[in-house]
Design a protein around this motif. Structure first.
Motif, PDB file in Angstrom:
ATOM      1  N   LEU A 109      20.909   4.009  48.454  1.00 26.68           N
ATOM      2  CA  LEU A 109      21.385   4.996  49.413  1.00 26.68           C
ATOM      3  C   LEU A 109      22.561   5.779  48.848  1.00 26.68           C
ATOM      4  O   LEU A 109      22.658   6.992  49.010  1.00 26.68           O
ATOM      5  N   ARG A 110      23.459   5.059  48.204  1.00 22.55           N
ATOM      6  CA  ARG A 110      24.637   5.716  47.631  1.00 22.55           C
ATOM      7  C   ARG A 110      24.216   6.764  46.608  1.00 22.55           C
ATOM      8  O   ARG A 110      24.740   7.871  46.583  1.00 22.55           O
ATOM      9  N   ALA A 111      23.239   6.430  45.765  1.00 21.60           N
ATOM     10  CA  ALA A 111      22.810   7.348  44.720  1.00 21.60           C
ATOM     11  C   ALA A 111      21.885   8.443  45.243  1.00 21.60           C
ATOM     12  O   ALA A 111      22.008   9.600  44.845  1.00 21.60           O
ATOM     13  N   ALA A 112      20.962   8.081  46.149  1.00 28.11           N
ATOM     14  CA  ALA A 112      19.943   9.028  46.594  1.00 28.11           C
ATOM     15  C   ALA A 112      20.380   9.870  47.781  1.00 28.11           C
ATOM     16  O   ALA A 112      20.368  11.100  47.725  1.00 28.11           O
ATOM     17  N   VAL A 113      20.783   9.224  48.863  1.00 27.26           N
ATOM     18  CA  VAL A 113      21.148   9.981  50.064  1.00 27.26           C
ATOM     19  C   VAL A 113      22.390  10.816  49.837  1.00 27.26           C
ATOM     20  O   VAL A 113      22.444  12.002  50.193  1.00 27.26           O
ATOM     21  N   LEU A 114      23.415  10.226  49.229  1.00 27.92           N
ATOM     22  CA  LEU A 114      24.616  10.995  48.951  1.00 27.92           C
ATOM     23  C   LEU A 114      24.337  12.092  47.936  1.00 27.92           C
ATOM     24  O   LEU A 114      24.932  13.176  48.000  1.00 27.92           O
ATOM     25  N   GLY A 115      23.426  11.834  46.993  1.00 22.83           N
ATOM     26  CA  GLY A 115      23.049  12.882  46.058  1.00 22.83           C
ATOM     27  C   GLY A 115      22.376  14.047  46.766  1.00 22.83           C
ATOM     28  O   GLY A 115      22.651  15.217  46.479  1.00 22.83           O
ATOM     29  N   ALA A 116      21.485  13.737  47.705  1.00 23.34           N
ATOM     30  CA  ALA A 116      20.824  14.797  48.469  1.00 23.34           C
ATOM     31  C   ALA A 116      21.826  15.574  49.309  1.00 23.34           C
ATOM     32  O   ALA A 116      21.777  16.805  49.381  1.00 23.34           O
ATOM     33  N   ASN A 117      22.744  14.856  49.939  1.00 21.64           N
ATOM     34  CA  ASN A 117      23.773  15.532  50.732  1.00 21.64           C
ATOM     35  C   ASN A 117      24.607  16.469  49.871  1.00 21.64           C
ATOM     36  O   ASN A 117      24.889  17.608  50.254  1.00 21.64           O
ATOM     37  N   ASP A 118      25.024  15.982  48.701  1.00 19.76           N
ATOM     38  CA  ASP A 118      25.816  16.822  47.813  1.00 19.76           C
ATOM     39  C   ASP A 118      25.022  18.043  47.370  1.00 19.76           C
ATOM     40  O   ASP A 118      25.568  19.149  47.257  1.00 19.76           O
ATOM     41  N   GLY A 119      23.730  17.843  47.098  1.00 23.46           N
ATOM     42  CA  GLY A 119      22.900  18.972  46.702  1.00 23.46           C
ATOM     43  C   GLY A 119      22.795  20.020  47.799  1.00 23.46           C
ATOM     44  O   GLY A 119      22.898  21.225  47.542  1.00 23.46           O
ATOM     45  N   ILE A 120      22.591  19.557  49.023  1.00 24.82           N
ATOM     46  CA  ILE A 120      22.486  20.480  50.149  1.00 24.82           C
ATOM     47  C   ILE A 120      23.795  21.232  50.365  1.00 24.82           C
ATOM     48  O   ILE A 120      23.830  22.463  50.420  1.00 24.82           O
ATOM     49  N   VAL A 121      24.883  20.478  50.486  1.00 22.56           N
ATOM     50  CA  VAL A 121      26.157  21.086  50.861  1.00 22.56           C
ATOM     51  C   VAL A 121      26.719  21.959  49.751  1.00 22.56           C
ATOM     52  O   VAL A 121      27.149  23.101  49.990  1.00 22.56           O
ATOM     53  N   SER A 122      26.733  21.445  48.514  1.00 19.73           N
ATOM     54  CA  SER A 122      27.359  22.213  47.436  1.00 19.73           C
ATOM     55  C   SER A 122      26.584  23.491  47.121  1.00 19.73           C
ATOM     56  O   SER A 122      27.183  24.562  46.954  1.00 19.73           O
ATOM     57  N   THR A 123      25.255  23.398  47.064  1.00 19.59           N
ATOM     58  CA  THR A 123      24.465  24.590  46.771  1.00 19.59           C
ATOM     59  C   THR A 123      24.513  25.575  47.928  1.00 19.59           C
ATOM     60  O   THR A 123      24.623  26.794  47.711  1.00 19.59           O
ATOM     61  N   ALA A 124      24.451  25.051  49.153  1.00 21.65           N
ATOM     62  CA  ALA A 124      24.570  25.941  50.312  1.00 21.65           C
ATOM     63  C   ALA A 124      25.937  26.613  50.323  1.00 21.65           C
ATOM     64  O   ALA A 124      26.060  27.802  50.655  1.00 21.65           O
ATOM     65  N   GLY A 125      26.973  25.860  49.954  1.00 19.57           N
ATOM     66  CA  GLY A 125      28.306  26.455  49.903  1.00 19.57           C
ATOM     67  C   GLY A 125      28.384  27.575  48.893  1.00 19.57           C
ATOM     68  O   GLY A 125      28.981  28.627  49.153  1.00 19.57           O
ATOM     69  N   VAL A 126      27.766  27.363  47.723  1.00 21.07           N
ATOM     70  CA  VAL A 126      27.798  28.404  46.684  1.00 21.07           C
ATOM     71  C   VAL A 126      27.052  29.655  47.142  1.00 21.07           C
ATOM     72  O   VAL A 126      27.567  30.776  47.053  1.00 21.07           O
ATOM     73  N   VAL A 127      25.816  29.483  47.639  1.00 22.11           N
ATOM     74  CA  VAL A 127      25.035  30.660  48.022  1.00 22.11           C
ATOM     75  C   VAL A 127      25.652  31.357  49.234  1.00 22.11           C
ATOM     76  O   VAL A 127      25.600  32.594  49.338  1.00 22.11           O
ATOM     77  N   MET A 128      26.260  30.589  50.145  1.00 24.42           N
ATOM     78  CA  MET A 128      26.921  31.222  51.286  1.00 24.42           C
ATOM     79  C   MET A 128      28.159  31.991  50.827  1.00 24.42           C
ATOM     80  O   MET A 128      28.458  33.076  51.335  1.00 24.42           O
ATOM     81  N   GLY A 129      28.893  31.425  49.883  1.00 21.07           N
ATOM     82  CA  GLY A 129      30.064  32.127  49.366  1.00 21.07           C
ATOM     83  C   GLY A 129      29.677  33.426  48.693  1.00 21.07           C
ATOM     84  O   GLY A 129      30.313  34.470  48.924  1.00 21.07           O
ATOM     85  N   VAL A 130      28.624  33.398  47.867  1.00 26.50           N
ATOM     86  CA  VAL A 130      28.184  34.615  47.194  1.00 26.50           C
ATOM     87  C   VAL A 130      27.594  35.594  48.208  1.00 26.50           C
ATOM     88  O   VAL A 130      27.796  36.804  48.103  1.00 26.50           O
ATOM     89  N   ALA A 131      26.869  35.066  49.200  1.00 24.74           N
ATOM     90  CA  ALA A 131      26.300  35.937  50.234  1.00 24.74           C
ATOM     91  C   ALA A 131      27.389  36.624  51.047  1.00 24.74           C
ATOM     92  O   ALA A 131      27.198  37.735  51.545  1.00 24.74           O
ATOM     93  N   GLY A 132      28.534  35.959  51.177  1.00 21.68           N
ATOM     94  CA  GLY A 132      29.643  36.599  51.872  1.00 21.68           C
ATOM     95  C   GLY A 132      30.254  37.737  51.087  1.00 21.68           C
ATOM     96  O   GLY A 132      30.876  38.637  51.654  1.00 21.68           O
ATOM     97  N   ALA A 133      30.079  37.696  49.758  1.00 17.61           N
ATOM     98  CA  ALA A 133      30.671  38.725  48.909  1.00 17.61           C
ATOM     99  C   ALA A 133      29.711  39.865  48.591  1.00 17.61           C
ATOM    100  O   ALA A 133      30.138  40.983  48.312  1.00 17.61           O
TER     101      ALA A 133
END
Length: 244
Positions: free
Chosen positions: A29-53
């Protein structure tokens, strides 16, 4: 009717069998679920930040691909290093314990008996248990009760690295596909709703498999993810205004 001791219907028997599996499951769970969460949040954060600009879909997609690639490789490498260090520590502890068992077996047997006394057994029972376990497999007995280590099931850094990297990639694909195929006018709303739903799902699954309350896990996942996306979108918007 009270189930017989040792049957599959006995709650104590069930939890005893489940104990070893829980530790391994939580590692995944630590490796898989947290990895998926990080993938969702970090990538969404990047694309949202660029989309804001900018409204340039190509720039947003490129930023998302870069975030996915860098994040997946970073997660895999970090997990490999972390778990390798843990595995080295486990091996060092086992070597130390094996050396002590060879040099002072009687002292180690008394120490093992005392561990069982501390857990609630009578001194007589503890001595008998320690003696029988020592005769069967002294290293395993000491490793499990002193360090919580199974000598035949040490943590595997490659398994953790691949699980983390693949889970991160799977999570990161969601926001990346959204910004790639959803029209610009609906992109922000669809991204926010989709990410919230995905984080609610991963929070629910992690809590269910980890035997913990579902509600708090879902709230933490969704709240943290939306906060991260909101902050990066605001920063991107301000940066876009300044550049413009």
């Amino acid at each position: 009717m009270i189930p017989e001791t040792g049957t599959d219907d006995d709650p104590k028997h069930f939890h005893a069998e489940m104990g070893g599996a829980v530790g391994e499951r939580l590692n995944w769970l630590r490796a898989a679920v947290l990895g998926a969460n990080d993938g969702i949040v970090s990538t969404a954060g990047v694309v949202m930040g660029v989309a804001g600009a900018t409204d340039d879909s190509g720039a947003i997609v490129i930023a998302g691909i870069a975030a996915l690639t860098a994040g997946a490789l970073s997660m895999g490498a970090g997990e490999y290093v972390s778990v390798s260090t843990q595995r080295d520590s486990e091996r060092a502890l086992l070597d130390l314990e094996a050396n002590e068992l060879q040099q002072m077996p009687q002292t180690e047997e008394r120490e093992l008996a005392q561990k069982y006394v501390d857990k609630g057994l009578s001194p007589e029972t503890a001595e008998q248990v320690a003696r029988e376990l020592t005769e069967h497999d002294a290293l395993r007995a000491h490793a499990e009760i002193e360090f919580g280590i199974d000598p035949d099931n040490l943590t595997n850094p490659w398994h953790a690295a691949w699980a983390s990297m693949l889970a991160f990639t799977a999570g990161a694909l969601l926001p990346l596909l959204i910004v790639a195929y959803v029209p610009a006018g609906q992109r922000i709303l669809v991204t926010v709703l989709s990410i919230a739903a995905a984080l609610a799902l991963t929070g629910f699954v992690s809590a269910r498999l980890g035997y913990s309350p579902r509600g708090p896990a879902v709230v933490r996942n969704v709240g943290g993810g939306l906060l991260a996306m909101g902050v990066t979108y605001l920063i991107g918007t301000l940066a876009g205004v300044q550049v413009g």
